[in-house]
Design a protein around this motif. Structure first.
Motif, PDB file in Angstrom:
ATOM      1  N   VAL A   1      -0.271   5.071   1.952  1.00  0.00           N
ATOM      2  CA  VAL A   1       0.301   3.783   1.795  1.00  0.00           C
ATOM      3  C   VAL A   1       0.015   3.149   3.196  1.00  0.00           C
ATOM      4  CG1 VAL A   1       2.251   2.359   1.292  1.00  0.00           C
ATOM      5  CG2 VAL A   1       1.904   4.354  -0.026  1.00  0.00           C
ATOM      6  N   HIS A   2       0.366   3.774   4.343  1.00  0.00           N
ATOM      7  CA  HIS A   2       0.254   3.164   5.603  1.00  0.00           C
ATOM      8  C   HIS A   2      -1.046   2.863   6.095  1.00  0.00           C
ATOM      9  CE1 HIS A   2       1.501   2.520   9.611  1.00  0.00           C
ATOM     10  NE2 HIS A   2       0.494   2.874   9.992  1.00  0.00           N
ATOM     11  N   LEU A   3      -2.344   3.897   5.497  1.00  0.00           N
ATOM     12  CA  LEU A   3      -3.718   3.103   5.766  1.00  0.00           C
ATOM     13  C   LEU A   3      -4.164   2.103   4.811  1.00  0.00           C
ATOM     14  CD1 LEU A   3      -5.409   7.057   6.737  1.00  0.00           C
ATOM     15  CD2 LEU A   3      -4.686   5.046   8.268  1.00  0.00           C
ATOM     16  N   LEU A   4      -3.858   2.492   3.612  1.00  0.00           N
ATOM     17  CA  LEU A   4      -4.082   1.390   2.654  1.00  0.00           C
ATOM     18  C   LEU A   4      -3.467  -0.069   2.803  1.00  0.00           C
ATOM     19  CD1 LEU A   4      -3.592   3.008  -0.645  1.00  0.00           C
ATOM     20  CD2 LEU A   4      -5.861   2.455   0.100  1.00  0.00           C
ATOM     21  N   ALA A   5      -2.235  -0.168   3.599  1.00  0.00           N
ATOM     22  CA  ALA A   5      -1.840  -1.531   3.944  1.00  0.00           C
ATOM     23  C   ALA A   5      -2.675  -2.022   4.977  1.00  0.00           C
ATOM     24  CB  ALA A   5      -0.435  -1.434   4.380  1.00  0.00           C
ATOM     25  N   PHE A   6      -2.951  -1.153   5.934  1.00  0.00           N
ATOM     26  CA  PHE A   6      -3.861  -1.387   7.131  1.00  0.00           C
ATOM     27  C   PHE A   6      -5.045  -1.854   6.594  1.00  0.00           C
ATOM     28  CE2 PHE A   6      -7.440   0.133   9.486  1.00  0.00           C
ATOM     29  CZ  PHE A   6      -7.437  -0.643  10.707  1.00  0.00           C
ATOM     30  N   ALA A   7      -5.966  -1.235   5.682  1.00  0.00           N
ATOM     31  CA  ALA A   7      -7.133  -1.671   5.433  1.00  0.00           C
ATOM     32  C   ALA A   7      -7.219  -3.158   4.733  1.00  0.00           C
ATOM     33  CB  ALA A   7      -7.821  -0.522   4.456  1.00  0.00           C
ATOM     34  N   ALA A   8      -6.070  -3.430   3.775  1.00  0.00           N
ATOM     35  CA  ALA A   8      -5.939  -4.626   3.157  1.00  0.00           C
ATOM     36  C   ALA A   8      -5.871  -5.540   4.236  1.00  0.00           C
ATOM     37  CB  ALA A   8      -4.954  -4.598   2.129  1.00  0.00           C
ATOM     38  N   TRP A   9      -5.238  -5.441   5.313  1.00  0.00           N
ATOM     39  CA  TRP A   9      -4.731  -6.568   6.341  1.00  0.00           C
ATOM     40  C   TRP A   9      -6.309  -6.743   7.163  1.00  0.00           C
ATOM     41  CZ3 TRP A   9      -0.121  -6.716   9.852  1.00  0.00           C
ATOM     42  CH2 TRP A   9       0.186  -7.722  10.321  1.00  0.00           C
ATOM     43  N   VAL A  10      -6.903  -5.566   7.590  1.00  0.00           N
ATOM     44  CA  VAL A  10      -7.873  -5.844   8.542  1.00  0.00           C
ATOM     45  C   VAL A  10      -9.085  -6.474   7.882  1.00  0.00           C
ATOM     46  CG1 VAL A  10      -8.867  -3.617   8.128  1.00  0.00           C
ATOM     47  CG2 VAL A  10      -9.080  -4.771  10.487  1.00  0.00           C
TER      48      VAL A  10
ATOM     49  N   ARG B   1      -1.873 -14.253   2.453  1.00  0.00           N
ATOM     50  CA  ARG B   1      -0.401 -14.355   3.069  1.00  0.00           C
ATOM     51  C   ARG B   1       0.636 -13.614   2.390  1.00  0.00           C
ATOM     52  NH1 ARG B   1       0.311 -20.593   4.018  1.00  0.00           N
ATOM     53  NH2 ARG B   1      -1.132 -21.300   5.552  1.00  0.00           N
ATOM     54  N   TRP B   2       0.489 -13.739   1.130  1.00  0.00           N
ATOM     55  CA  TRP B   2       1.372 -12.944   0.238  1.00  0.00           C
ATOM     56  C   TRP B   2       1.054 -11.334   0.453  1.00  0.00           C
ATOM     57  CZ3 TRP B   2       6.009 -13.692  -1.579  1.00  0.00           C
ATOM     58  CH2 TRP B   2       6.260 -15.070  -2.017  1.00  0.00           C
ATOM     59  N   THR B   3      -0.204 -11.115   0.649  1.00  0.00           N
ATOM     60  CA  THR B   3      -0.305  -9.653   0.710  1.00  0.00           C
ATOM     61  C   THR B   3      -0.034  -9.097   2.026  1.00  0.00           C
ATOM     62  OG1 THR B   3      -2.292  -9.908  -0.314  1.00  0.00           O
ATOM     63  CG2 THR B   3      -2.193  -8.168   1.197  1.00  0.00           C
ATOM     64  N   VAL B   4       0.005  -9.990   3.170  1.00  0.00           N
ATOM     65  CA  VAL B   4       0.370  -9.510   4.334  1.00  0.00           C
ATOM     66  C   VAL B   4       2.005  -9.408   4.449  1.00  0.00           C
ATOM     67  CG1 VAL B   4       0.880 -10.243   6.960  1.00  0.00           C
ATOM     68  CG2 VAL B   4      -1.620 -10.724   5.759  1.00  0.00           C
ATOM     69  N   ARG B   5       2.739 -10.195   3.648  1.00  0.00           N
ATOM     70  CA  ARG B   5       4.034 -10.425   3.619  1.00  0.00           C
ATOM     71  C   ARG B   5       4.683  -8.833   3.135  1.00  0.00           C
ATOM     72  NH1 ARG B   5       3.578 -15.951   1.212  1.00  0.00           N
ATOM     73  NH2 ARG B   5       4.356 -17.197   2.858  1.00  0.00           N
ATOM     74  N   PHE B   6       3.892  -8.189   2.380  1.00  0.00           N
ATOM     75  CA  PHE B   6       4.246  -6.970   1.875  1.00  0.00           C
ATOM     76  C   PHE B   6       3.682  -5.795   2.929  1.00  0.00           C
ATOM     77  CE2 PHE B   6       4.325  -9.150  -2.096  1.00  0.00           C
ATOM     78  CZ  PHE B   6       5.418  -8.601  -2.607  1.00  0.00           C
ATOM     79  N   VAL B   7       2.601  -6.072   3.613  1.00  0.00           N
ATOM     80  CA  VAL B   7       2.027  -5.222   4.457  1.00  0.00           C
ATOM     81  C   VAL B   7       2.598  -4.932   5.570  1.00  0.00           C
ATOM     82  CG1 VAL B   7       0.042  -5.313   6.208  1.00  0.00           C
ATOM     83  CG2 VAL B   7      -0.539  -5.327   3.933  1.00  0.00           C
ATOM     84  N   ILE B   8       3.537  -6.253   6.422  1.00  0.00           N
ATOM     85  CA  ILE B   8       4.138  -5.970   7.499  1.00  0.00           C
ATOM     86  C   ILE B   8       5.194  -4.841   7.223  1.00  0.00           C
ATOM     87  CG2 ILE B   8       5.488  -6.911   9.225  1.00  0.00           C
ATOM     88  CD1 ILE B   8       3.829  -9.370   8.984  1.00  0.00           C
ATOM     89  N   PRO B   9       6.447  -5.071   6.320  1.00  0.00           N
ATOM     90  CA  PRO B   9       7.105  -4.032   6.336  1.00  0.00           C
ATOM     91  C   PRO B   9       6.737  -2.595   5.745  1.00  0.00           C
ATOM     92  CG  PRO B   9       7.204  -5.704   4.280  1.00  0.00           C
ATOM     93  CD  PRO B   9       6.378  -6.341   5.421  1.00  0.00           C
ATOM     94  N   THR B  10       5.663  -2.739   5.102  1.00  0.00           N
ATOM     95  CA  THR B  10       4.993  -1.404   4.553  1.00  0.00           C
ATOM     96  C   THR B  10       4.612  -0.415   5.817  1.00  0.00           C
ATOM     97  OG1 THR B  10       4.454  -2.251   2.406  1.00  0.00           O
ATOM     98  CG2 THR B  10       3.357  -0.292   3.010  1.00  0.00           C
ATOM     99  N   LEU B  11       3.982  -1.324   6.578  1.00  0.00           N
ATOM    100  CA  LEU B  11       3.307  -0.574   7.924  1.00  0.00           C
ATOM    101  C   LEU B  11       4.506  -0.096   8.791  1.00  0.00           C
ATOM    102  CD1 LEU B  11       0.564  -2.965   8.981  1.00  0.00           C
ATOM    103  CD2 LEU B  11       0.366  -0.529   8.328  1.00  0.00           C
TER     104      LEU B  11
END
Length: 316
Positions: free
Chosen positions: A194-203, A237-247
């Motif tokens: 989940v950590h790496l997937l969140a990073f991938a979606a963000w970058v 932006r909505w994706t990033v709102r989930f990405v930050i707490p997930t990371l």
């Protein structure tokens, strides 16, 4: 002469203090944090080597560019955007395709290197599954990239969806290989994935926004383009709102799972300092994420940061 110098100085100042530097700074911080994380993972697994660290970091960044870019291309772009701003979408696809070619090449070379070096001692089933996922990503990604059909026919194609699925699977299986080499179980594997997937979606989304959406939109600042660009950016932006707490959550879990909870470990060891550095990077990213819309620095294209503002101008 003085006037010319003053004008040139003003131009340089405008470029230096360009508000759009914030998203660019965010991408730089994301990449720096990921490099620290990659080095830390290799060190904890007893595989530290500068060359392997760079190869693995490039591998995950390239996979992220593909995953996040394909998510934007086939997810954040919607049928209405294709209808109302077809030329804009077509040019974005062309720009991303050029970036994707380089990302596919990096994934191919670095993927082989990791399978034969960093992941050589991972379970055979994991290595086989990862090799298959990479093959799917590379094959379907190449078909999606070199497809020259009109934009409506390229939207959510079978090849594009398969390439995205392959990238997601490759990231998840890479995470599983990392944890397996460190002797972890199912929960650490899920957290790492989940950590790496969140990073991938963000970058990947950040690369698309900076190098694809913005330069394309600047060439076509029409109301339909601004609206399409703004709505796509808001989805990101909505994706990033989930990405930050997930990371943060998964990063803290991984750190505590490996290093424990003793404060001395985090201030007295290299691994602990690396964890604190990553937390610092995330804090900076959170600040940038909050500052961008408040400072209208999400995009240099008028109206994209605030669609309501654009609607008001159109109404006037």
């Amino acid at each position: 002469m003085a006037d010319v110098t003053h004008e040139q100085a003003g131009t340089v100042a405008d470029e230096l203090f360009d508000k759009y530097l914030l998203p660019k700074a965010a991408l730089t911080v994301i990449l720096a944090a990921s490099l620290v994380g990659t080095a830390l993972t290799l060190d904890l697994a007893g595989q530290w080597s500068p060359l392997v660290a760079l190869a693995k970091w490039g591998y995950f960044v390239a996979l992220g560019v593909l995953l996040g870019g394909l998510l934007w291309k086939h997810g954040f772009v919607r049928p209405g955007d294709v209808d109302a701003a077809a030329d804009y979408c077509a040019e974005m696809y062309r720009r991303f395709d050029r970036i994707a070619v380089g990302a596919l090449a990096v994934v191919a070379v670095a993927g082989v290197a990791l399978l034969t070096v960093a992941y050589a001692d991972a379970p055979l089933a994991l290595r086989g599954g990862l090799a298959g996922a990479l093959a799917l990503t590379l094959g379907a990604g190449a078909v999606d990239t070199y497809d020259d059909a009109p934009v409506p026919e390229r939207f959510r194609t079978t090849a594009g969806v398969l390439a995205l699925a392959g990238a997601v699977l490759a990231v998840a299986l890479s995470a599983a290989a990392d944890v397996a080499l460190a002797g972890g179980g199912a929960v650490p594997t899920a957290s790492r994935a989940v950590h790496l997937l969140a990073f991938a979606a963000w970058v990947g989304g950040a690369v698309w926004n900076i190098f694809v959406a913005v330069p394309t939109g600047q060439l076509r600042p029409t109301p339909p383009v601004v609206r399409a660009a703004g709505e796509q950016l808001e989805r990101f932006r909505w994706t990033v709102r989930f990405v930050i707490p997930t990371l943060v959550a998964t990063g803290v879990f991984q750190s505590v799972d490996v290093l424990g909870t003793s404060p001395g470990t985090y201030v007295g060891t290299t691994a602990g300092l690396a964890v604190l550095a990553k937390l610092g990077f995330v804090a900076v990213l959170f600040a940038i994420f909050l500052a961008c819309p408040m400072w209208r620095a999400c995009s240099p294209i008028d109206g994209v940061c605030d669609l309501a503002e654009m609607d008001g101008e159109v109404g006037d």
